[in-house]
Design a protein around this motif. Structure first.
Motif, PDB file in Angstrom:
ATOM      1  N   ASN A  44       0.813  -1.220   0.000  1.00  0.00           N
ATOM      2  CA  ASN A  44       0.000   0.000   0.000  1.00  0.00           C
ATOM      3  C   ASN A  44       0.846   1.270   0.000  1.00  0.00           C
ATOM      4  OD1 ASN A  44       0.931  -0.268   2.611  1.00  0.00           O
ATOM      5  ND2 ASN A  44      -0.976   0.368   3.574  1.00  0.00           N
ATOM      6  N   ASN A  45       2.169   1.148  -0.054  1.00  0.00           N
ATOM      7  CA  ASN A  45       3.064   2.294  -0.089  1.00  0.00           C
ATOM      8  C   ASN A  45       3.055   2.892  -1.494  1.00  0.00           C
ATOM      9  OD1 ASN A  45       5.555   3.844  -0.385  1.00  0.00           O
ATOM     10  ND2 ASN A  45       6.143   2.994   1.586  1.00  0.00           N
ATOM     11  N   ALA A  46       2.960   4.203  -1.583  1.00  0.00           N
ATOM     12  CA  ALA A  46       2.932   4.882  -2.889  1.00  0.00           C
ATOM     13  C   ALA A  46       4.189   4.606  -3.708  1.00  0.00           C
ATOM     14  CB  ALA A  46       2.754   6.381  -2.680  1.00  0.00           C
ATOM     15  N   ILE A  47       5.324   4.433  -3.027  1.00  0.00           N
ATOM     16  CA  ILE A  47       6.579   4.138  -3.738  1.00  0.00           C
ATOM     17  C   ILE A  47       6.471   2.790  -4.443  1.00  0.00           C
ATOM     18  CG2 ILE A  47       9.039   3.632  -3.420  1.00  0.00           C
ATOM     19  CD1 ILE A  47       8.996   5.752  -1.152  1.00  0.00           C
ATOM     20  N   THR A  48       5.911   1.786  -3.774  1.00  0.00           N
ATOM     21  CA  THR A  48       5.730   0.469  -4.392  1.00  0.00           C
ATOM     22  C   THR A  48       4.781   0.569  -5.576  1.00  0.00           C
ATOM     23  OG1 THR A  48       6.136  -0.671  -2.316  1.00  0.00           O
ATOM     24  CG2 THR A  48       4.965  -1.901  -3.997  1.00  0.00           C
ATOM     25  N   GLN A  49       3.719   1.312  -5.413  1.00  0.00           N
ATOM     26  CA  GLN A  49       2.747   1.444  -6.497  1.00  0.00           C
ATOM     27  C   GLN A  49       3.350   2.132  -7.714  1.00  0.00           C
ATOM     28  OE1 GLN A  49      -0.698   3.266  -4.705  1.00  0.00           O
ATOM     29  NE2 GLN A  49      -1.025   1.547  -3.331  1.00  0.00           N
ATOM     30  N   GLN A  50       4.259   3.068  -7.492  1.00  0.00           N
ATOM     31  CA  GLN A  50       4.869   3.791  -8.607  1.00  0.00           C
ATOM     32  C   GLN A  50       6.107   3.092  -9.169  1.00  0.00           C
ATOM     33  OE1 GLN A  50       5.350   7.961  -7.868  1.00  0.00           O
ATOM     34  NE2 GLN A  50       6.381   8.337  -9.791  1.00  0.00           N
ATOM     35  N   TYR A  51       6.950   2.484  -8.291  1.00  0.00           N
ATOM     36  CA  TYR A  51       8.246   1.966  -8.733  1.00  0.00           C
ATOM     37  C   TYR A  51       8.417   0.455  -8.568  1.00  0.00           C
ATOM     38  CZ  TYR A  51       9.550   6.908  -8.496  1.00  0.00           C
ATOM     39  OH  TYR A  51       9.612   8.274  -8.661  1.00  0.00           O
ATOM     40  N   ASN A  52       7.475  -0.227  -7.958  1.00  0.00           N
ATOM     41  CA  ASN A  52       7.563  -1.671  -7.690  1.00  0.00           C
ATOM     42  C   ASN A  52       8.708  -2.038  -6.754  1.00  0.00           C
ATOM     43  OD1 ASN A  52       5.310  -2.508  -9.121  1.00  0.00           O
ATOM     44  ND2 ASN A  52       6.450  -2.619 -11.042  1.00  0.00           N
ATOM     45  N   GLY A  53       9.144  -1.130  -5.938  1.00  0.00           N
ATOM     46  CA  GLY A  53      10.213  -1.402  -4.983  1.00  0.00           C
ATOM     47  C   GLY A  53      10.814  -0.106  -4.501  1.00  0.00           C
ATOM     48  N   PHE A  54      11.794  -0.231  -3.638  1.00  0.00           N
ATOM     49  CA  PHE A  54      12.481   0.932  -3.094  1.00  0.00           C
ATOM     50  C   PHE A  54      13.946   0.828  -3.478  1.00  0.00           C
ATOM     51  CE2 PHE A  54      14.813   3.361   0.018  1.00  0.00           C
ATOM     52  CZ  PHE A  54      14.035   4.503   0.160  1.00  0.00           C
ATOM     53  N   PHE A  55      14.518   1.919  -3.942  1.00  0.00           N
ATOM     54  CA  PHE A  55      15.908   1.933  -4.380  1.00  0.00           C
ATOM     55  C   PHE A  55      16.634   3.127  -3.783  1.00  0.00           C
ATOM     56  CE2 PHE A  55      13.254   0.051  -7.625  1.00  0.00           C
ATOM     57  CZ  PHE A  55      13.898  -1.142  -7.884  1.00  0.00           C
ATOM     58  N   ILE A  56      17.874   2.903  -3.375  1.00  0.00           N
ATOM     59  CA  ILE A  56      18.753   4.004  -2.988  1.00  0.00           C
ATOM     60  C   ILE A  56      19.968   3.936  -3.905  1.00  0.00           C
ATOM     61  CG2 ILE A  56      19.899   2.698  -1.136  1.00  0.00           C
ATOM     62  CD1 ILE A  56      20.185   5.429   0.324  1.00  0.00           C
ATOM     63  N   ALA A  57      20.314   5.074  -4.489  1.00  0.00           N
ATOM     64  CA  ALA A  57      21.481   5.168  -5.365  1.00  0.00           C
ATOM     65  C   ALA A  57      22.540   5.991  -4.647  1.00  0.00           C
ATOM     66  CB  ALA A  57      21.095   5.829  -6.682  1.00  0.00           C
ATOM     67  N   LEU A  58      23.745   5.469  -4.635  1.00  0.00           N
ATOM     68  CA  LEU A  58      24.855   6.129  -3.953  1.00  0.00           C
ATOM     69  C   LEU A  58      26.040   6.277  -4.891  1.00  0.00           C
ATOM     70  CD1 LEU A  58      24.774   3.972  -0.687  1.00  0.00           C
ATOM     71  CD2 LEU A  58      23.774   6.249  -0.983  1.00  0.00           C
ATOM     72  N   VAL A  59      26.652   7.439  -4.885  1.00  0.00           N
ATOM     73  CA  VAL A  59      27.933   7.636  -5.545  1.00  0.00           C
ATOM     74  C   VAL A  59      28.957   7.649  -4.422  1.00  0.00           C
ATOM     75  CG1 VAL A  59      29.367   9.145  -6.960  1.00  0.00           C
ATOM     76  CG2 VAL A  59      26.912   8.953  -7.436  1.00  0.00           C
ATOM     77  N   VAL A  60      29.913   6.732  -4.510  1.00  0.00           N
ATOM     78  CA  VAL A  60      30.846   6.499  -3.409  1.00  0.00           C
ATOM     79  C   VAL A  60      32.282   6.631  -3.904  1.00  0.00           C
ATOM     80  CG1 VAL A  60      31.594   4.790  -1.686  1.00  0.00           C
ATOM     81  CG2 VAL A  60      29.181   4.895  -2.368  1.00  0.00           C
ATOM     82  N   ASN A  61      33.114   7.275  -3.107  1.00  0.00           N
ATOM     83  CA  ASN A  61      34.543   7.315  -3.380  1.00  0.00           C
ATOM     84  C   ASN A  61      35.077   5.905  -3.145  1.00  0.00           C
ATOM     85  OD1 ASN A  61      37.413   7.358  -2.629  1.00  0.00           O
ATOM     86  ND2 ASN A  61      37.224   9.580  -2.827  1.00  0.00           N
ATOM     87  N   ARG A  62      35.569   5.281  -4.196  1.00  0.00           N
ATOM     88  CA  ARG A  62      36.024   3.887  -4.124  1.00  0.00           C
ATOM     89  C   ARG A  62      37.103   3.685  -3.062  1.00  0.00           C
ATOM     90  NH1 ARG A  62      36.687  -0.671  -7.667  1.00  0.00           N
ATOM     91  NH2 ARG A  62      35.663   0.395  -9.379  1.00  0.00           N
ATOM     92  N   ASP A  63      37.986   4.654  -2.919  1.00  0.00           N
ATOM     93  CA  ASP A  63      39.127   4.492  -2.025  1.00  0.00           C
ATOM     94  C   ASP A  63      38.779   4.712  -0.553  1.00  0.00           C
ATOM     95  OD1 ASP A  63      40.724   4.065  -4.315  1.00  0.00           O
ATOM     96  OD2 ASP A  63      40.965   6.232  -4.557  1.00  0.00           O
ATOM     97  N   SER A  64      37.978   5.716  -0.271  1.00  0.00           N
ATOM     98  CA  SER A  64      37.696   6.052   1.132  1.00  0.00           C
ATOM     99  C   SER A  64      36.349   5.530   1.629  1.00  0.00           C
ATOM    100  CB  SER A  64      37.726   7.573   1.310  1.00  0.00           C
ATOM    101  OG  SER A  64      36.621   8.176   0.647  1.00  0.00           O
ATOM    102  N   GLY A  65      35.433   5.251   0.710  1.00  0.00           N
ATOM    103  CA  GLY A  65      34.089   4.837   1.107  1.00  0.00           C
ATOM    104  C   GLY A  65      33.165   6.003   1.411  1.00  0.00           C
ATOM    105  N   GLU A  66      33.651   7.234   1.199  1.00  0.00           N
ATOM    106  CA  GLU A  66      32.810   8.406   1.458  1.00  0.00           C
ATOM    107  C   GLU A  66      31.669   8.464   0.438  1.00  0.00           C
ATOM    108  OE1 GLU A  66      32.983  13.271   1.825  1.00  0.00           O
ATOM    109  OE2 GLU A  66      34.775  12.197   1.169  1.00  0.00           O
ATOM    110  N   ILE A  67      30.479   8.720   0.924  1.00  0.00           N
ATOM    111  CA  ILE A  67      29.308   8.854   0.057  1.00  0.00           C
ATOM    112  C   ILE A  67      29.292  10.284  -0.474  1.00  0.00           C
ATOM    113  CG2 ILE A  67      26.801   8.746  -0.076  1.00  0.00           C
ATOM    114  CD1 ILE A  67      26.971   6.694   2.295  1.00  0.00           C
TER     115      ILE A  67
END
Length: 105
Positions: free
Chosen positions: A18-41
């Motif tokens: 019943n979550n609007a996100i599920t109804q619109q996207y069929n799931g929940f997603f988080i996208a992160l750009v991360v510094n490969r060396d340090s792990g900083e987001i």
């Protein structure tokens, strides 16, 4: 826009039907750009139906470290009270696992 040593990781999870996100996207997603060396987001965005949600998540994750799993899960639990709180936690754990797999190759 992003340095050459940055990587893009997507974590995913399910939300309640019943979550609007599920109804619109069929799931929940988080996208992160991360510094490969340090792990900083360096940047973050999530699926949301309201812009402030994605902006809040971005502020909560940016300049933190993807390896600080417990700290960031506590941040979500103590600061994010949207209906997709658990989905955000699961999606971040999923992104964390992907980061660790990438780093162990």
């Amino acid at each position: 826009m992003f340095p050459d040593n940055s990587i893009y990781i997507v974590g995913e999870s399910k939300t309640s039907t019943n979550n609007a996100i599920t109804q619109q996207y069929n799931g929940f997603f988080i996208a992160l750009v991360v510094n490969r060396d340090s792990g900083e987001i360096l940047d973050a965005e999530c699926t949301s139906t309201i812009d402030i949600t994605s902006n809040f998540v971005k502020a909560m994750f940016t300049s933190k470290y993807i390896t600080d799993l417990d700290f960031l899960l506590e941040e979500i639990e103590s600061r994010y009270f949207g209906s997709s709180q658990k989905a955000l936690m699961v999606a971040f754990k999923n992104a964390n696992i992907k980061y660790l797999q990438i780093m162990n190759k």
